[in-house]
Design a protein around this motif. Structure first.
Motif, PDB file in Angstrom:
ATOM      1  N   THR A   5       0.829  -1.190   0.000  1.00 47.60           N
ATOM      2  CA  THR A   5       0.000   0.000   0.000  1.00 47.60           C
ATOM      3  C   THR A   5       0.872   1.252   0.000  1.00 47.60           C
ATOM      4  O   THR A   5       1.878   1.326   0.706  1.00 47.60           O
ATOM      5  CB  THR A   5      -0.907  -0.008   1.251  1.00 47.60           C
ATOM      6  N   SER A  47      -5.208  -2.492   1.415  1.00 49.15           N
ATOM      7  CA  SER A  47      -5.781  -1.764   0.281  1.00 49.15           C
ATOM      8  C   SER A  47      -6.287  -2.742  -0.766  1.00 49.15           C
ATOM      9  O   SER A  47      -5.796  -3.868  -0.882  1.00 49.15           O
ATOM     10  CB  SER A  47      -4.747  -0.823  -0.350  1.00 49.15           C
ATOM     11  N   LYS A  48      -7.252  -2.278  -1.527  1.00 50.38           N
ATOM     12  CA  LYS A  48      -7.794  -3.032  -2.649  1.00 50.38           C
ATOM     13  C   LYS A  48      -6.726  -3.187  -3.726  1.00 50.38           C
ATOM     14  O   LYS A  48      -6.623  -4.222  -4.374  1.00 50.38           O
ATOM     15  CB  LYS A  48      -9.021  -2.311  -3.206  1.00 50.38           C
ATOM     16  N   GLU A  49      -5.891  -2.170  -3.915  1.00 51.32           N
ATOM     17  CA  GLU A  49      -4.841  -2.215  -4.942  1.00 51.32           C
ATOM     18  C   GLU A  49      -3.852  -3.355  -4.686  1.00 51.32           C
ATOM     19  O   GLU A  49      -3.419  -4.036  -5.623  1.00 51.32           O
ATOM     20  CB  GLU A  49      -4.091  -0.875  -5.013  1.00 51.32           C
ATOM     21  N   ALA A  80      -4.532  -6.144  -2.976  1.00 50.43           N
ATOM     22  CA  ALA A  80      -5.270  -7.383  -3.253  1.00 50.43           C
ATOM     23  C   ALA A  80      -5.399  -7.605  -4.762  1.00 50.43           C
ATOM     24  O   ALA A  80      -5.279  -8.752  -5.237  1.00 50.43           O
ATOM     25  CB  ALA A  80      -6.648  -7.341  -2.596  1.00 50.43           C
ATOM     26  N   ASP A  81      -5.625  -6.544  -5.527  1.00 53.28           N
ATOM     27  CA  ASP A  81      -5.712  -6.661  -6.993  1.00 53.28           C
ATOM     28  C   ASP A  81      -4.378  -7.132  -7.578  1.00 53.28           C
ATOM     29  O   ASP A  81      -4.355  -7.942  -8.507  1.00 53.28           O
ATOM     30  CB  ASP A  81      -6.125  -5.336  -7.633  1.00 53.28           C
ATOM     31  N   LYS A 132      -4.151 -10.869  -6.923  1.00 54.80           N
ATOM     32  CA  LYS A 132      -5.029 -11.607  -7.852  1.00 54.80           C
ATOM     33  C   LYS A 132      -4.463 -11.617  -9.265  1.00 54.80           C
ATOM     34  O   LYS A 132      -4.508 -12.645  -9.947  1.00 54.80           O
ATOM     35  CB  LYS A 132      -6.438 -11.008  -7.836  1.00 54.80           C
ATOM     36  N   ASP A 153     -13.562 -16.470   2.147  1.00 51.94           N
ATOM     37  CA  ASP A 153     -13.400 -15.844   0.837  1.00 51.94           C
ATOM     38  C   ASP A 153     -12.443 -16.661  -0.025  1.00 51.94           C
ATOM     39  O   ASP A 153     -11.475 -17.226   0.471  1.00 51.94           O
ATOM     40  CB  ASP A 153     -12.872 -14.417   0.981  1.00 51.94           C
ATOM     41  N   SER A 184      -9.899  -9.300  -0.525  1.00 51.45           N
ATOM     42  CA  SER A 184     -10.438  -8.031  -1.022  1.00 51.45           C
ATOM     43  C   SER A 184      -9.502  -6.867  -0.660  1.00 51.45           C
ATOM     44  O   SER A 184      -9.488  -5.859  -1.343  1.00 51.45           O
ATOM     45  CB  SER A 184     -11.838  -7.780  -0.465  1.00 51.45           C
ATOM     46  N   LYS A 185      -8.729  -7.029   0.414  1.00 50.01           N
ATOM     47  CA  LYS A 185      -7.721  -6.049   0.820  1.00 50.01           C
ATOM     48  C   LYS A 185      -6.526  -6.807   1.389  1.00 50.01           C
ATOM     49  O   LYS A 185      -6.697  -7.806   2.083  1.00 50.01           O
ATOM     50  CB  LYS A 185      -8.252  -5.117   1.916  1.00 50.01           C
ATOM     51  N   GLY A 243      -3.311 -10.042   4.969  1.00 48.62           N
ATOM     52  CA  GLY A 243      -4.518  -9.229   5.049  1.00 48.62           C
ATOM     53  C   GLY A 243      -4.904  -9.007   6.493  1.00 48.62           C
ATOM     54  O   GLY A 243      -4.062  -9.032   7.390  1.00 48.62           O
TER      55      GLY A 243
END
Length: 176
Positions: free
Chosen positions: A29, A57-59, A61-62, A65, A80, A84-85, A113
């Motif tokens: 992050t 952060s979502k970034e 996690a992205d 992925k 999950d 997601s973060k 996370g």
């Protein structure tokens, strides 16, 4: 101001030695500190220590992925399928010895996370990983990847999450 933490991730395997994880890429992050990872091992398993800040952060996690593409991932203390973060994530090559054999696995992605229970949980995945089904009692998730074993042999290495695992996973090898 962001704080640098020692974030410990344990991989449990009796008889493990010479554990190493070589980072090829990472994401954290924005404005959070990152000072890399270190590894250690003993006869009960291995530890990866990431020296990093903890702001999810979502970034991040992205990024995690994106780096597992069509592979699979598992996370401790979550239902999950993907995070997601994440606080931070890193990708690289894992190597270790067990029972006189050496194992090398590439493109493994690890991230930290945060759960609703106010605990920092860990994720592992990769483009070459697949989730296993038909789990024994007390096992929540298992993921596996082929590792090189010696020059020509291959072995399947599994990462297992048991009930209560937050910052640790079981590690096992299966000859194929």
């Amino acid at each position: 101001m962001s704080t640098l933490h020692d974030n410990n991730f344990d991989l449990k395997m009796i008889g493990l030695s010479d554990f190493n994880f070589t980072v090829t890429d990472y994401f954290i992050t924005k404005e959070q500190p990152w000072d890399g990872i270190s590894t250690s091992s003993n006869q009960k398993g291995a530890m990866i220590t990431a020296k990093a800040g903890r702001k999810g952060s979502k970034e991040t996690a992205d990024w995690f992925k994106k780096n597992i593409i069509n592979g699979s991932a598992i996370g401790c203390q979550t239902i999950d399928k993907l995070p997601s973060k994440l606080n931070f994530a890193f990708k690289g090559t894992m190597s270790f010895s067990h029972n006189g054999n050496s194992y090398i696995g590439k493109d493994i992605v690890i991230g930290q996370g945060h759960t609703a229970a106010f605990r920092n949980n860990w994720w592992i995945g990769g483009t070459n990983m697949s989730t296993l089904t038909d789990l024994p009692v007390g096992i929540l998730s298992i993921i596996a990847q082929n590792f090189n074993q010696g020059k020509f042999l291959k072995a399947k290495v599994t990462f297992t999450i048991s009930v209560g695992d937050v910052s640790s996973m079981g590690l096992n090898t299966i000859s194929i």
